[in-house]
Design a protein around this motif. Structure first.
Motif, PDB file in Angstrom:
ATOM      1  N   HIS A 109       0.839  -1.201   0.000  1.00 54.20           N
ATOM      2  CA  HIS A 109       0.000   0.000   0.000  1.00 54.20           C
ATOM      3  C   HIS A 109       0.878   1.257   0.000  1.00 54.20           C
ATOM      4  CE1 HIS A 109      -3.411   2.603   0.678  1.00 54.20           C
ATOM      5  NE2 HIS A 109      -2.743   3.158   1.686  1.00 54.20           N
ATOM      6  N   MET A 110       1.918   1.266   0.824  1.00 55.73           N
ATOM      7  CA  MET A 110       2.820   2.425   0.874  1.00 55.73           C
ATOM      8  C   MET A 110       3.523   2.626  -0.475  1.00 55.73           C
ATOM      9  SD  MET A 110       4.403   2.109   4.754  1.00 55.73           S
ATOM     10  CE  MET A 110       5.955   2.712   4.180  1.00 55.73           C
ATOM     11  N   ILE A 111       3.969   1.539  -1.084  1.00 52.36           N
ATOM     12  CA  ILE A 111       4.642   1.635  -2.382  1.00 52.36           C
ATOM     13  C   ILE A 111       3.679   2.190  -3.431  1.00 52.36           C
ATOM     14  CG2 ILE A 111       5.639   0.295  -4.280  1.00 52.36           C
ATOM     15  CD1 ILE A 111       6.854  -1.552  -2.109  1.00 52.36           C
ATOM     16  N   LEU A 112       2.466   1.638  -3.466  1.00 54.18           N
ATOM     17  CA  LEU A 112       1.487   2.092  -4.451  1.00 54.18           C
ATOM     18  C   LEU A 112       1.071   3.538  -4.214  1.00 54.18           C
ATOM     19  CD1 LEU A 112      -0.713  -1.109  -4.810  1.00 54.18           C
ATOM     20  CD2 LEU A 112       0.916  -0.177  -6.458  1.00 54.18           C
ATOM     21  N   SER A 113       0.977   3.933  -2.967  1.00 57.45           N
ATOM     22  CA  SER A 113       0.655   5.328  -2.661  1.00 57.45           C
ATOM     23  C   SER A 113       1.746   6.249  -3.179  1.00 57.45           C
ATOM     24  CB  SER A 113       0.495   5.532  -1.154  1.00 57.45           C
ATOM     25  OG  SER A 113      -0.628   4.827  -0.683  1.00 57.45           O
ATOM     26  N   GLY A 114       2.989   5.858  -2.989  1.00 56.53           N
ATOM     27  CA  GLY A 114       4.108   6.650  -3.486  1.00 56.53           C
ATOM     28  C   GLY A 114       4.125   6.739  -4.998  1.00 56.53           C
ATOM     29  N   ILE A 115       3.811   5.641  -5.664  1.00 54.12           N
ATOM     30  CA  ILE A 115       3.778   5.634  -7.129  1.00 54.12           C
ATOM     31  C   ILE A 115       2.664   6.541  -7.624  1.00 54.12           C
ATOM     32  CG2 ILE A 115       3.276   4.198  -9.147  1.00 54.12           C
ATOM     33  CD1 ILE A 115       4.766   1.917  -7.697  1.00 54.12           C
ATOM     34  N   THR A 116       1.529   6.493  -6.960  1.00 51.01           N
ATOM     35  CA  THR A 116       0.403   7.333  -7.353  1.00 51.01           C
ATOM     36  C   THR A 116       0.792   8.806  -7.290  1.00 51.01           C
ATOM     37  OG1 THR A 116      -1.173   5.681  -6.569  1.00 51.01           O
ATOM     38  CG2 THR A 116      -2.001   7.908  -6.835  1.00 51.01           C
ATOM     39  N   VAL A 117       1.489   9.202  -6.238  1.00 58.77           N
ATOM     40  CA  VAL A 117       1.932  10.590  -6.107  1.00 58.77           C
ATOM     41  C   VAL A 117       2.913  10.935  -7.216  1.00 58.77           C
ATOM     42  CG1 VAL A 117       3.250  12.182  -4.646  1.00 58.77           C
ATOM     43  CG2 VAL A 117       1.494  10.717  -3.636  1.00 58.77           C
ATOM     44  N   SER A 118       3.830  10.023  -7.533  1.00 56.64           N
ATOM     45  CA  SER A 118       4.835  10.317  -8.552  1.00 56.64           C
ATOM     46  C   SER A 118       4.228  10.414  -9.946  1.00 56.64           C
ATOM     47  CB  SER A 118       5.961   9.280  -8.526  1.00 56.64           C
ATOM     48  OG  SER A 118       5.517   8.043  -9.019  1.00 56.64           O
ATOM     49  N   TYR A 119       3.064   9.836 -10.172  1.00 54.26           N
ATOM     50  CA  TYR A 119       2.396   9.949 -11.464  1.00 54.26           C
ATOM     51  C   TYR A 119       1.639  11.270 -11.595  1.00 54.26           C
ATOM     52  CZ  TYR A 119       3.286   5.123 -12.932  1.00 54.26           C
ATOM     53  OH  TYR A 119       3.873   3.959 -13.331  1.00 54.26           O
ATOM     54  N   GLY A 120       1.601  12.048 -10.535  1.00 57.26           N
ATOM     55  CA  GLY A 120       0.969  13.350 -10.610  1.00 57.26           C
ATOM     56  C   GLY A 120      -0.493  13.374 -10.206  1.00 57.26           C
ATOM     57  N   TYR A 121      -0.999  12.255  -9.686  1.00 53.86           N
ATOM     58  CA  TYR A 121      -2.366  12.274  -9.205  1.00 53.86           C
ATOM     59  C   TYR A 121      -2.421  13.054  -7.902  1.00 53.86           C
ATOM     60  CZ  TYR A 121      -3.223   8.513 -12.522  1.00 53.86           C
ATOM     61  OH  TYR A 121      -3.325   7.755 -13.649  1.00 53.86           O
ATOM     62  N   ILE A 122      -3.522  13.691  -7.651  1.00 53.77           N
ATOM     63  CA  ILE A 122      -3.705  14.380  -6.383  1.00 53.77           C
ATOM     64  C   ILE A 122      -4.938  13.852  -5.697  1.00 53.77           C
ATOM     65  CG2 ILE A 122      -2.508  16.495  -7.089  1.00 53.77           C
ATOM     66  CD1 ILE A 122      -5.245  17.727  -7.650  1.00 53.77           C
ATOM     67  N   GLU A 123      -4.916  13.922  -4.395  1.00 53.16           N
ATOM     68  CA  GLU A 123      -6.059  13.455  -3.624  1.00 53.16           C
ATOM     69  C   GLU A 123      -7.002  14.613  -3.389  1.00 53.16           C
ATOM     70  OE1 GLU A 123      -5.159  11.219  -0.093  1.00 53.16           O
ATOM     71  OE2 GLU A 123      -3.336  10.425  -0.994  1.00 53.16           O
ATOM     72  N   SER A 124      -8.276  14.352  -3.520  1.00 55.42           N
ATOM     73  CA  SER A 124      -9.246  15.394  -3.214  1.00 55.42           C
ATOM     74  C   SER A 124      -9.596  15.301  -1.736  1.00 55.42           C
ATOM     75  CB  SER A 124     -10.501  15.233  -4.063  1.00 55.42           C
ATOM     76  OG  SER A 124     -11.152  14.015  -3.736  1.00 55.42           O
ATOM     77  N   LYS A 125      -9.864  16.438  -1.146  1.00 59.84           N
ATOM     78  CA  LYS A 125     -10.240  16.477   0.262  1.00 59.84           C
ATOM     79  C   LYS A 125     -11.745  16.661   0.346  1.00 59.84           C
ATOM     80  CE  LYS A 125      -5.849  18.061   1.956  1.00 59.84           C
ATOM     81  NZ  LYS A 125      -5.138  18.947   2.834  1.00 59.84           N
ATOM     82  N   ALA A 126     -12.399  15.688   0.910  1.00 54.27           N
ATOM     83  CA  ALA A 126     -13.855  15.778   1.080  1.00 54.27           C
ATOM     84  C   ALA A 126     -14.159  16.777   2.181  1.00 54.27           C
ATOM     85  CB  ALA A 126     -14.435  14.405   1.411  1.00 54.27           C
TER      86      ALA A 126
END
Length: 127
Positions: A109-126
């Motif tokens: 999960h930590m690895i995938l979270s890091g990859i997601t950030v490096s691809y430029g995705y951003i998290e939306s804040k509800a």
């Protein structure tokens, strides 16, 4: 678990030996930790695009010797250092030294979270 181990020792079935842990191969001991070993082999297959495990090992005896001398498969070309480190942890000779599936899930999960950030995705804040 002891009952399960006794049952598996008496099974006369073919097992996928190249996916089995050292203790499963030698003593026919199966546990969550032997499943973790198999998960490491599955990771190897995924990162090597389906390469057969231990391609240079041809017999059961060769496989036992290969593993008993602490040899392990090399890092697949498409695996990151982090992914290969996970594989190596899964292939520890001592089952107690291997991670649990819970630990593996957290690491992945930590690895995938890091990859997601490096691809430029951003998290939306509800709100």
């Amino acid at each position: 678990m002891d009952e399960w181990q006794n049952v598996t020792k008496n099974l006369s079935t073919k097992l996928p030996v190249k996916w089995l842990s050292l203790e499963a191969l030698i003593d026919q001991v199966f546990s969550e930790k032997s499943d973790v070993w198999a998960f490491g082999v599955l990771m190897f297959e995924a990162f090597s695009c389906g390469q057969f495990p231990y391609p240079d090992v041809n017999t059961f005896e060769e496989l036992i010797e290969y593993l008993k001398t602490d040899r392990r498969m090399v890092c697949p070309q498409t695996a990151t250092n982090e992914a290969y480190e996970i594989m190596l942890r899964c292939w520890q000779a001592n089952p107690d030294s291997r991670p649990s599936f819970e630990e593996l899930a957290q690491q992945l999960h930590m690895i995938l979270s890091g990859i997601t950030v490096s691809y430029g995705y951003i998290e939306s804040k509800a709100e």
